[in-house]
Enzyme design. Structure first.
Site, PDB file in Angstrom:
ATOM      1  N   ASP A   1      -0.031   5.369   0.505  1.00 40.79           N
ATOM      2  CA  ASP A   1      -0.409   5.427   1.950  1.00 40.79           C
ATOM      3  C   ASP A   1      -0.515   5.090   3.360  1.00 40.79           C
ATOM      4  O   ASP A   1      -1.399   4.336   3.390  1.00 40.79           O
ATOM      5  CB  ASP A   1      -1.466   6.985   1.095  1.00 40.79           C
ATOM      6  CG  ASP A   1      -1.662   7.757   2.983  1.00 40.79           C
ATOM      7  OD1 ASP A   1      -1.079   8.084   3.633  1.00 40.79           O
ATOM      8  OD2 ASP A   1      -3.371   7.621   3.051  1.00 40.79           O
TER       9      ASP A   1
ATOM     10  N   ASP B   1       1.011  -1.365   0.005  1.00 44.61           N
ATOM     11  CA  ASP B   1       0.121   0.080  -0.072  1.00 44.61           C
ATOM     12  C   ASP B   1       1.443   1.430  -0.147  1.00 44.61           C
ATOM     13  O   ASP B   1       1.705   1.273   0.629  1.00 44.61           O
ATOM     14  CB  ASP B   1      -1.370  -0.147   1.102  1.00 44.61           C
ATOM     15  CG  ASP B   1      -1.836   0.775   1.088  1.00 44.61           C
ATOM     16  OD1 ASP B   1      -2.789   1.920  -0.103  1.00 44.61           O
ATOM     17  OD2 ASP B   1      -1.655   2.078   2.346  1.00 44.61           O
TER      18      ASP B   1
HETATM   19  P1  B16 Z   1      -7.022   9.847  -4.316  1.00 41.25           P
HETATM   20  P2  B16 Z   1      -3.700   3.561   0.051  1.00 41.25           P
HETATM   21  C1  B16 Z   1      -5.406   5.987   0.409  1.00 41.25           C
HETATM   22  O1  B16 Z   1      -4.479   5.660  -0.811  1.00 41.25           O
HETATM   23  C2  B16 Z   1      -5.694   6.922   1.326  1.00 41.25           C
HETATM   24  O2  B16 Z   1      -4.919   6.060   1.820  1.00 41.25           O
HETATM   25  C3  B16 Z   1      -7.295   7.321   0.775  1.00 41.25           C
HETATM   26  O3  B16 Z   1      -7.381   8.172   2.017  1.00 41.25           O
HETATM   27  C4  B16 Z   1      -7.505   7.655   0.149  1.00 41.25           C
HETATM   28  O4  B16 Z   1      -8.895   8.832  -0.647  1.00 41.25           O
HETATM   29  C5  B16 Z   1      -7.457   7.068  -1.717  1.00 41.25           C
HETATM   30  O5  B16 Z   1      -5.923   6.616  -1.406  1.00 41.25           O
HETATM   31  C6  B16 Z   1      -7.954   7.679  -2.884  1.00 41.25           C
HETATM   32  O6  B16 Z   1      -6.676   8.915  -2.850  1.00 41.25           O
HETATM   33  O7  B16 Z   1      -7.907  10.861  -4.019  1.00 41.25           O
HETATM   34  O8  B16 Z   1      -5.145  10.432  -4.231  1.00 41.25           O
HETATM   35  O9  B16 Z   1      -7.178   8.621  -5.710  1.00 41.25           O
HETATM   36  O10 B16 Z   1      -3.419   4.029   1.374  1.00 41.25           O
HETATM   37  O11 B16 Z   1      -4.646   3.712  -0.292  1.00 41.25           O
HETATM   38  O12 B16 Z   1      -2.492   4.110  -0.480  1.00 41.25           O
HETATM   39 MG    MG Z   2      -2.942   2.698   3.197  1.00 34.91          MG
END
Ligand code: B16
Ligand code: MG
Length: 212
Positions: free
Chosen positions: A11, A9
């Site tokens: 974030d 993953d």
């Molecule tokens: P975006 P991950 C996720 O990343 C985030 O944890 C989540 O908070 C966010 O809404 C999602 O990506 C979508 O992100 O708006 O940049 O498309 O933890 O799956 O790496």
């Molecule tokens: Mg994450």
């Protein structure tokens, strides 16, 4: 266990963009007069952009049309991207970089499995452009975590069966997605104490004891 591939993953595992998500959603929520705080923000971890907006709008009395929701999500994303532009390779910890390099030197294939549609920009900001063997992210999926699609695609891009791959996650939704896809999951942060997690990581480099 001997894994040939590791799917990370982004974030909350490789880097920490949740503070920028929070700032950007907060600015959008303030603009439309909807209450939003860090506790609600925790529910957005690993969840797609539109699903995150739906959680924020639970506190709104107004009903928004699909077009208005798109506009709100776009507004948040513009603010978020401006914040991401401030990230540099210093936002990648030495522990994470050294662990990735060590896994690679042990012969593992490394992939990203992220819900984010900004994955490529983030990787580029932190100096990992072109580093991973495969990237599966918000741009190639139709179902977000806890659906396993993002990880199944990552394994497919690596050309490996699910049982050869380990998923590393910080969110319960991500561990649920891994389990639904038949993957073992290593949890860090809040996911470390989740009962569906196969391996509990206190710190990122603990992976070196899991992936031999
Ligand atoms: P975006 P991950 C996720 O990343 C985030 O944890 C989540 O908070 C966010 O809404 C999602 O990506 C979508 O992100 O708006 O940049 O498309 O933890 O799956 O790496
Ligand atoms: Mg994450």
């Amino acid at each position: 266990m001997n894994y040939k591939g590791v799917i990370f993953d982004l974030d909350g595992v490789i880097c920490f963009t949740d503070k920028y998500h929070y700032q950007a959603w907060k600015e959008m929520a303030d603009e439309i007069g909807v209450y939003f705080d860090e506790v609600i923000n925790n529910r957005l971890r690993g969840v797609s952009r539109m699903a995150s907006l739906e959680i924020i709008l639970e506190r709104s009395d107004k009903t928004y049309s699909p077009k208005e929701k798109e506009e709100l999500a776009d507004k948040k994303n513009e603010i978020y991207k401006q914040l991401l532009a401030q990230m540099t390779p210093d936002d990648l910890s030495e522990e994470v970089k050294n662990t990735l390099d060590e896994l690679r030197s042990r012969g593992c294939q490394l992939a990203i499995g992220s819900s984010s549609k900004n994955t490529k920009m983030i990787l580029s900001q932190i100096g990992l452009d072109g580093y991973f063997d495969a990237i599966s992210d918000g741009t190639n999926i139709t179902h977000s975590k806890p659906d396993p699609e993002v990880f199944l695609k990552a394994a497919e891009y690596l050309g490996m069966p699910v049982t050869d791959c380990l998923v590393v996650e910080d969110a319960q939704a991500g561990i649920d997605a891994a389990a639904a896809g038949g993957f073992d999951g290593a949890g860090i942060g809040e996911a470390a104490v989740y009962d569906k997690t196969t391996y509990r990581l206190n710190t990122f480099s603990d992976l070196l004891a899991v992936v031999k």
